[in-house]
Structures are given as C-alpha cells and as structure tokens.
Motif scaffolding. Structure first.
Motif, PDB file in Angstrom:
ATOM      1  N   LYS A 293       0.886  -1.297  -0.042  1.00 37.24           N
ATOM      2  CA  LYS A 293       0.065   0.055  -0.015  1.00 37.24           C
ATOM      3  C   LYS A 293       0.937   1.235  -0.049  1.00 37.24           C
ATOM      4  N   GLN A 294       2.368   1.321  -0.005  1.00 30.29           N
ATOM      5  CA  GLN A 294       2.813   2.259  -0.506  1.00 30.29           C
ATOM      6  C   GLN A 294       2.638   3.038  -1.607  1.00 30.29           C
ATOM      7  N   ARG A 295       2.546   4.495  -1.600  1.00 30.92           N
ATOM      8  CA  ARG A 295       2.486   4.988  -2.947  1.00 30.92           C
ATOM      9  C   ARG A 295       2.956   4.669  -4.054  1.00 30.92           C
ATOM     10  N   ASP A 296       4.447   4.698  -3.917  1.00 29.70           N
ATOM     11  CA  ASP A 296       5.177   4.275  -5.165  1.00 29.70           C
ATOM     12  C   ASP A 296       4.769   2.876  -5.715  1.00 29.70           C
ATOM     13  N   ASN A 297       4.669   2.059  -4.853  1.00 24.28           N
ATOM     14  CA  ASN A 297       4.049   0.565  -5.238  1.00 24.28           C
ATOM     15  C   ASN A 297       2.587   0.370  -5.986  1.00 24.28           C
ATOM     16  N   ILE A 298       1.792   1.327  -5.186  1.00 21.79           N
ATOM     17  CA  ILE A 298       0.593   1.498  -5.916  1.00 21.79           C
ATOM     18  C   ILE A 298       0.618   1.920  -7.276  1.00 21.79           C
TER      19      ILE A 298
END
Length: 432
Positions: A293-298
C-alpha cells in the motif's frame, strides 16, 4: 507480491495477491515458469527471514533465487503501447428509436467528478449491521427519462465508488446512477474475522437494488465486481431486479485459485498456496500489506495494468491507498486473497438470458483476452444471442478509468437499445 518499486516486477509479482488469473506469456517454457516461481518464493522467503532478523545460507540462497526470478520477469513483462482503437467482435444491435451516442474525449474530461465531491455527496446504508457507502447521482437538468433503467456501478478489488469518477456524470445525463462500495472496500465497513466471498457481495448487490433503488436495474461491474454482478443476476430471485449486465474485464474468480484450463497457471498453484500460508501469518501479512500500500508501489502496479499511463494520476493512487489504512483493511485483503474463489463465469453465463455487454481491454495482464477467461468470453458472441463483446485495443484492466471515452462509445448505444421500462415505481414491491 509487488514489493519492488521497479516498473516491471509488479506485472507478475502482484499476481500472488491479485484476484485474477496470472498472465504467463505464451512464449514461456516450463523451465522459465519454474524460474519465475523460484524467484517469487525466494523473494517471500528472503523478506520473511530478514523480518525475523535471520541471516543464514538459506537467506543468501533465497536472495539469489529472487534476483534470478526478477530478471526473468523483467524480460517478459514488457507492455507495448498500441494506437488506441476499438476492434469489434460482435456488433451491438442498435435501435432506430435510440440513436447511438458518441462521447468525445474532451467531453469526458469536462464531466469527470472530483474525488472530494464524490465523498461529499456519498451516503450510508445499513446492511446486516454493516455500514455500506454508496452514491446516488442524477443530472439536475431533468433529462433523465423515467423509462430509462437506473444503473448500479460495482468496482473491482481494492477500488471504490470514486473509481467511477470519469463515468458518473456522463451516464447521469440520461440515467439515474448509483455506485456502491462493496463490504471490505472504500468507505464501507471492513469487519474483522469476516469471511468475504463473491456470493456475499452478490447478495449485498441484490439487497441494495431491492431496498434502495427499487426499480429493475442495469449492473455495471469491473473485474471481481463484474463477477459479483454475474452471480447476482444468476440468482433465481433476481429476475425482477436485474435488467441487464455490463462486464468490464470480468474476473474468473475471487482470487487466483479459480479453476482454469491452463497448465501454466496450474503449475504456479503450489506457489499461490505457499503465499496463502504466508498471508495467514499475521505479522508477515501485515508487513507485506504495508509494502503493497505504499504510494510508489501502488503507482507502479497501476501503471502496469493501465494501457493509458496518463490515467494513473495522484487521485487514482489515493483512491486505492486511502481505504487501505482503515481498520480491518488487512483482514479484508487476506480473506479475499486466501478464500475460496467462488463460482466462475463458465458456470454462470449459461443460466442467463438477459442482455449482456462485455467490454475487454486487450492489454490486461490480470485477465488477458488470450487467457482462459478472456477466451471463454470471446467465444460467446455468435453462440449466445444475448451477449455482445467488444475488445478495446491498447486498454488495460480497468477500461472505464483507463480510456472512459472508448467505454462510453460502446456502453451508451447499448443502453439506449434496451427496451423501456413499463414503468412503475412499485415494480419490485409488487414482485416481492
């Protein structure tokens, strides 16, 4: 699992936690798949051992497997950008009384709703003791015909009402529009120790139509939301409730354990079971979920499943990320990924005689058009008279948000040719 922030790795690694069939390129050999599988298993093992503070030969070997598997994944997970056109497989029969409506990209941009506005006008409904978030939207110009069926929009895994931000206003010009957050997603409750299932969501949909909309309704779903719509429509009690179905890249099951006739997927099932085992360890599941759920991963995950990369904006990332911080979000995630896959479209479609429109993005890595589920739907036109199918070239897993103008260009004429409701606001109450 999409734990890397590289552009390529989410293509396959995410599939261990996605709700869709794994896409394994046709040119993969069995030994390639085993290498990829070793990479996924090595990644999971390395993360687990590091988390527990263990340094050993096992960790070194796991990291080696991870590196080899990731390199192979990167070689095979290149998505080409194609010129976006629409390829017709089965023409939609148009009605002379209802001319086709073509929506330009410029109009789509103008009529897109802000996420903040969607939140402001959303409402709550109590279903079996749980709060369900929904939206009721109707254009204020009075052009909505009372004979036109209302529409209910059902999102896919990890999404919410706001994922339809580019569709609600356009559709509301002629139809009353509802959208709902399924239990476990968006702003709806996320009960802990709850066994999520597509059958449960389908009952939620039917109850919503019966209690809130109270008119025969067209269900429009994406991904696992499409599957929930199919199950709802297949229920014998739904005949007076559901007027038609629109399926956008329909999922084959609630998760990857859906039974499909593809040796490449079956070969990976032991890895999926291993991942289920990891997710059922609370500390490991929490650690992996925090990474996902980290922004970069999303953003990387979304970029890998969208054909139009410009559609992956900050608002979309927040639509997915924000509900993941809610209490119970981890439990919902684990339950959905590790639970039974539920009924498949192959079991459900033969039970239906109502009109069905299928729209499919051909660059979908989750439910590819050349995969088992995509091939099944592609075979229906010409064999099943109530099904129309259009393949949208250069479009990914979420066509309505990826290239909404292409979806509207096919959806609006199809809706217009549906027979008018013989009105009565009391249709359902009399039927019940």
């Amino acid at each position: 699992m999409a734990l890397s922030t590289s552009a390529a790795s989410p293509c396959l690694l995410l599939k261990s936690t996605s709700l869709f069939s794994i896409r394994v390129p046709a040119d993969f050999k069995k030994e390639d798949i085993l290498s990829v599988g070793a990479g996924i298993a090595g990644l999971a093992t390395a993360i687990t051992l590091k988390r527990l503070g263990i340094r050993s030969k096992v960790l070194v070997q796991a990291e080696s497997l991870r590196s080899g598997g990731t390199a192979l994944i990167q070689r095979h997970c290149h998505h080409r950008r194609k010129h976006v056109t629409v390829r017709t497989i089965q023409p939609v029969r148009s009605s002379s009384a209802a001319p086709a409506t073509v929506v330009s990209e410029e109009e789509d941009n103008v009529l897109s709703l802000d996420v903040s506005d969607i939140k402001a006008i959303s409402r709550s409904w109590l279903w079996r003791g749980h709060k369900i978030n929904y939206l009721h939207y109707q254009a204020g110009d009075g052009k909505t015909s009372p004979a036109a069926p209302p529409l209910l929009l059902i999102h896919g895994f990890g999404a919410s009402v706001a994922h339809w931000r580019k569709n609600i206003a356009i559709l509301s010009r002629r139809y009353t529009v509802y959208a709902i957050d399924l239990l476990g997603f968006g702003a709806s409750d996320k009960p802990t120790s709850f066994a999520y299932s597509t059958e449960g969501w389908s009952q939620l949909i039917l109850d919503f139509v019966n209690e809130i909309i109270q008119r025969p309704t067209v269900l429009i779903g994406n991904s696992v939301g499409s599957l929930a719509c199919l199950i709802a429509a297949a229920e014998s009690s739904s005949r007076s409730l559901i007027r038609g179905l629109v399926l956008l890249n329909c999922a084959g099951g609630m998760n990857n354990k859906a039974i499909v006739d593809d040796w490449r997927i079956k070969l990976l099932l032991p890895l999926l079971w291993f991942f289920d085992f990891l997710l059922n360890q609370r500390r490991i599941a929490a650690f992996l979920f925090d990474k996902v759920k980290q922004r970069d991963n999303i953003r990387n995950i979304l970029t890998s499943i969208y054909g139009n990369k410009e559609s992956v904006d900050d608002d979309l990332v927040e639509i997915i990320r924000e509900p993941a911080d809610d209490e119970g979000a981890l439990d919902a995630f684990v339950s959905v990924v590790t639970g039974p896959p539920g009924p498949s479209p192959v079991q459900l479609i033969p039970k239906l005689t109502l009109p069905i429109l299928v729209l499919w993005g051909d660059e979908d890595p989750f439910t590819p058009i050349d995969g088992p589920v995509g091939k099944y739907f592609s075979s229906l036109p010409g064999q099943v008279p109530n099904v129309s199918l259009f393949v949208l070239e250069g479009v990914g897993h979420c066509p309505h948000d990826d290239r909404p103008e292409l979806v509207h260009a096919k959806l609006l004429p199809w809706l217009a040719q549906l027979p008018a409701l013989q009105d009565n606001a009391n249709n359902l109450s009399r039927a019940n």
